[in-house]
Design a protein around this motif. Structure first.
Motif, PDB file in Angstrom:
ATOM      1  N   SER A  41       0.840  -1.206   0.000  1.00 30.91           N
ATOM      2  CA  SER A  41       0.000   0.000   0.000  1.00 30.91           C
ATOM      3  C   SER A  41       0.870   1.251   0.000  1.00 30.91           C
ATOM      4  CB  SER A  41      -0.928   0.013   1.219  1.00 30.91           C
ATOM      5  OG  SER A  41      -1.881  -1.014   1.109  1.00 30.91           O
ATOM      6  N   GLN A  85      -7.229   0.543  -0.846  1.00 34.03           N
ATOM      7  CA  GLN A  85      -7.477  -0.645  -0.020  1.00 34.03           C
ATOM      8  C   GLN A  85      -8.577  -0.339   0.991  1.00 34.03           C
ATOM      9  OE1 GLN A  85      -4.010  -2.195   2.042  1.00 34.03           O
ATOM     10  NE2 GLN A  85      -5.161  -3.866   2.968  1.00 34.03           N
ATOM     11  N   ASP A 170      -5.516  -1.770  -5.103  1.00 33.60           N
ATOM     12  CA  ASP A 170      -4.940  -2.244  -3.846  1.00 33.60           C
ATOM     13  C   ASP A 170      -5.947  -3.124  -3.110  1.00 33.60           C
ATOM     14  OD1 ASP A 170      -3.483  -2.681  -1.583  1.00 33.60           O
ATOM     15  OD2 ASP A 170      -3.177  -0.559  -1.069  1.00 33.60           O
TER      16      ASP A 170
HETATM   17 MG   LIG Z   1      -2.004  -2.773   2.028  1.00 32.51          MG
END
Ligand SMILES: [Mg+2]
Ligand SMILES: Nc1ncnc2c1ncn2[C@@H]1O[C@H](COP(=O)(O)OP(=O)(O)OP(=O)(O)O)[C@@H](O)[C@H]1O
Lengths: 247, 423
Positions: A41, A85, A170
């Motif tokens: 990330s 994410q 992500d």
């Molecule tokens: Mg991550």
């Protein structure tokens, strides 16, 4: 073509990216896998321009431009898209308004004509239909009270609307049910073409059955430790990172 | 002006000259209220920061200004914005301008109806600003709704019209709803940008059994003005007093509300938003008295501050022993858009009943960097992203208001505030 060379970055004095080398040629989809906390990330945030990271070394060029010198909104207007994410909730901001404002901000930056409310609605409905999402989504506040899966779908809806040339996904598959996984993958595959590239971050080989990657990279401890074809994902699934990275 | 009268000296000495010429001079109760008001003001002066309820708001600029009362009405009629509702009541410098108004049934200028209304004028209760108002009021709204009447939505426009001289006006509004009556008031206060006037209204409100009063106030006074308002509402069983106040104008503004829930299932909403820009001071101070069982109360106050500004929220909730099964909720939130902005928030719960549900919370913060980044990552430039988030905070703040006329008035005050004031 996205070219990352020797990229090192830290946050709050802690080095997270320790020399990333990665090339994603135009038209290719690459997957990044790696254990929790390995920096996946962080890489996606650094590429999209989030504040708070110190880039201590290396470079990122994208279609010949110095990506790291651009503001986040400039990167977006130039065709970079990050599916978060953890999508962010925006209470008080209507989803339809948000999507149209974003789309038009990008168009304005590119010197294109803005889309009016009617044209936008038509476009949005079309994409919603493709993704088998309800029009209701547009009326709600951005991600507020959305289920985990709905948030991820909303990211993919945004991607479909923005029509980026480089997408970073992500863990978009985390939290999706089986049907949604297929639908979302179809959404990504629909963008596939000679001018579209993507970095797909995932923990699960299953996603890569739907979005078949050209390359798979393993990110561990802030470095790409292995790269290979799509079969590498299967190997990782079978053996775990310990074995695979040592191989 | 001297230390004893704490800046009230000017008002007190003008009262000496005016007392026989003010409306109701021949009415025993009115005279008594004026004298009592003068006594309160003489004893206490304008409230200073040593008084607990005034710790965060300093009236020194009011004390130092040399106000006069606007003894003659302004000659020409001021320009009026388009009416929002069929019934609009226009006040000019605190006087009801009948020729500019479309009075709804059961409404009249207080000055003309003092004999009937005098019983409804509440004592000052030791509050110096109410004392000042009692001493000096010339007019106001007298709205006396009979049983079961539905007055619909009434627009009230408070205009300050006198130009250069710093004038003070102290309207007294007396609003009574008989059982089952219904009323919505959407009130806007405004004045010239550079005029240092004082608007010191007092509201005596009674909501009888099962009656419902929605009171929306939009404060957009001129930027050199002072507004110090005091609302006192008593709500009987099953009645509702629903107040929403937007503080957006003025140099120094205090919005003080006292609500007493007197009968079972009486309800109070005291919501509000404060938009405080550079050089402004806005204070919302509320006292909610749960005196009967089974009463719900709701309060959400949001303050957004820019530049060098100061915001105050003080919210006291008293739950008396009799007030079993009280259901209270209080939330105050502040958004600080500059390093020089300051918010003082003081929630206060005092609970004597044992079976109550009272929750309260507070948040203070700057714009969320995660939200900003999310917007920018979607291509929205930083300035525009900030404007969107400020607007979202404001939108949420006025969300609870459902009357469409009120919504339009609030929307007009709120939209583009950030672009106008801070960007
Ligand atoms: Mg991550
Ligand atoms: N603000 C921060 N301050 C300190 N450490 C941080 C901060 N943000 C991230 N980190 C650390 O950086 C490391 C990499 O985090 P990152 O989120 O990039 O991992 P990831 O590979 O995406 O993990 P996951 O698979 O769990 O999503 C972690 O050890 C994390 O704790």
């Amino acid at each position: 073509m996205l070219r990352i060379e020797g990229l090192t970055a830290e946050i709050e004095g802690k080095q997270i990216l320790k020399g990333i080398d990665l090339e994603v040629p135009k038209g290719e989809i690459h997957a990044i896998m790696g254990p929790n906390g390995s920096g996946k990330s962080t890489l996606s945030y650094v590429l999209s321009g989030r504040e708070g990271y110190d880039i201590t070394g290396g470079s990122v060029t994208w279609n010949g431009q110095d990506l790291l010198a651009m503001e986040p909104e400039e990167r977006a207007a130039a065709g970079l898209f990050l599916a978060f994410q953890y999508p962010v909730e925006l209470p008080g901001v209507g989803n339809a308004n948000f999507l149209r404002t974003a789309l038009n901000a990008q168009r304005r930056a590119r010197g294109e004509k803005e889309v009016d409310a009617m044209a936008f609605l038509k476009l949005a409905r079309e994409k919603l239909k493709q993704l088998q999402m309800s029009d209701e989504m547009l009326k709600r506040n951005v991600n507020v009270g959305f289920s985990g899966g709905e948030k991820k779908r909303n990211e993919v809806l945004q991607m479909a609307l923005m029509n980026p040339s480089m997408a970073i996904l992500d863990e978009t598959d985390s939290g999706l049910d089986i049907d949604a996984l297929r639908i979302v993958s179809e959404g990504v595959n629909a963008l596939r073409g000679p001018d579209f590239s993507a970095l797909v971050i995932t923990h699960y080989q299953r996603l890569l059955n739907y979005i078949v990657p050209d390359r798979v990279h393993v990110l561990m401890g802030g470095r790409i430790v292995r790269s290979g074809g799509k079969e590498l994902a299967e190997e990782l699934e079978a053996q775990g990172y310990g074995q695979a990275s040592a191989a | 002006m001297n230390a004893v009268t704490g800046g009230a000296g000017g008002f007190l000495s003008r009262f000496e000259g005016l007392r026989d010429r003010l409306p109701g001079a021949s009415l025993e109760r009115v005279r008594a209220l004026r004298e009592a008001g003068a006594a309160t003001l003489r004893a206490k002066g304008l409230p200073g920061r040593r008084v607990e309820e005034w710790r965060y708001t300093d009236l020194a600029p009011v004390a130092q200004a040399h106000f006069t009362e606007a003894l003659t009405a302004v000659g020409e009629s001021p320009a009026l914005p388009a009416a929002r509702a069929p019934n609009r009541i226009v006040f000019v410098d605190g006087r009801l301008a009948e020729h500019l108004s479309q009075l709804p049934p059961h409404a009249a200028p207080l000055a003309a109806r003092l004999e009937a209304a005098q019983e409804l004028l509440a004592e000052d209760g030791g509050l110096p600003l109410v004392g000042l108002n009692a001493m000096m009021f010339e007019d106001g709204l007298f709205l006396d709704l009979p049983e079961g009447a539905d007055a619909g939505t009434v627009e009230v426009l408070n205009l300050a019209a006198h130009g250069e001289r710093p004038i003070a006006f102290h309207p007294r509004h007396v609003i009574r709803l008989a059982p089952g009556a219904k009323l919505t008031i959407v009130e806007t206060s405004t004045g010239p940008a550079g005029a240092a006037y004082l608007h010191n209204p007092v509201y005596d409100i009674r909501v009888a059994e099962g009656a419902s009063f929605t009171h929306v106030r939009v404060q957009r006074e001129g930027r050199a003005a002072f507004q110090l308002s005091t609302i006192r509402a008593r709500v009987a069983a099953g009645g509702t007093y629903d107040n929403f106040t937007l503080n957006a104008g003025g140099r120094l503004v205090r919005n003080e509300i006292h609500v007493v829930l007197e009968g079972p299932k009486a309800a109070a909403h005291m919501n509000g938003a404060q938009l405080v820009a550079d050089g402004q001071h806005a204070d919302t101070t509320t006292f909610l008295d749960h005196a009967a069982p089974d009463c719900p109360s709701r309060q959400t106050v949001k303050t957004v501050l820019a530049g060098k500004s100061r915001g105050v929220f003080q919210g006291k909730i008293l739950v008396r022993q009799a007030a079993q099964r009280t259901d209270g909720y209080q939330m105050n939130q502040a958004l600080l858009l500059s390093e020089e902005a300051e918010i003082d928030a003081k929630p206060q719960l005092e609970i004597y009943a044992d079976d109550v549900k009272c929750s309260h919370g507070a948040t203070v913060g700057a714009l969320d960097p995660e939200q900003l980044f999310y917007l920018r990552a979607r291509g929205i430039p930083a300035e525009e992203a900030r404007a969107i988030l400020v607007q979202a905070f404001l939108t949420e703040a006025v969300e609870g208001v459902t009357d469409p006329i009120a919504q339009a008035a609030l929307e007009e005050a709120v939209s583009g505030w950030w672009e106008r004031e801070a960007a």
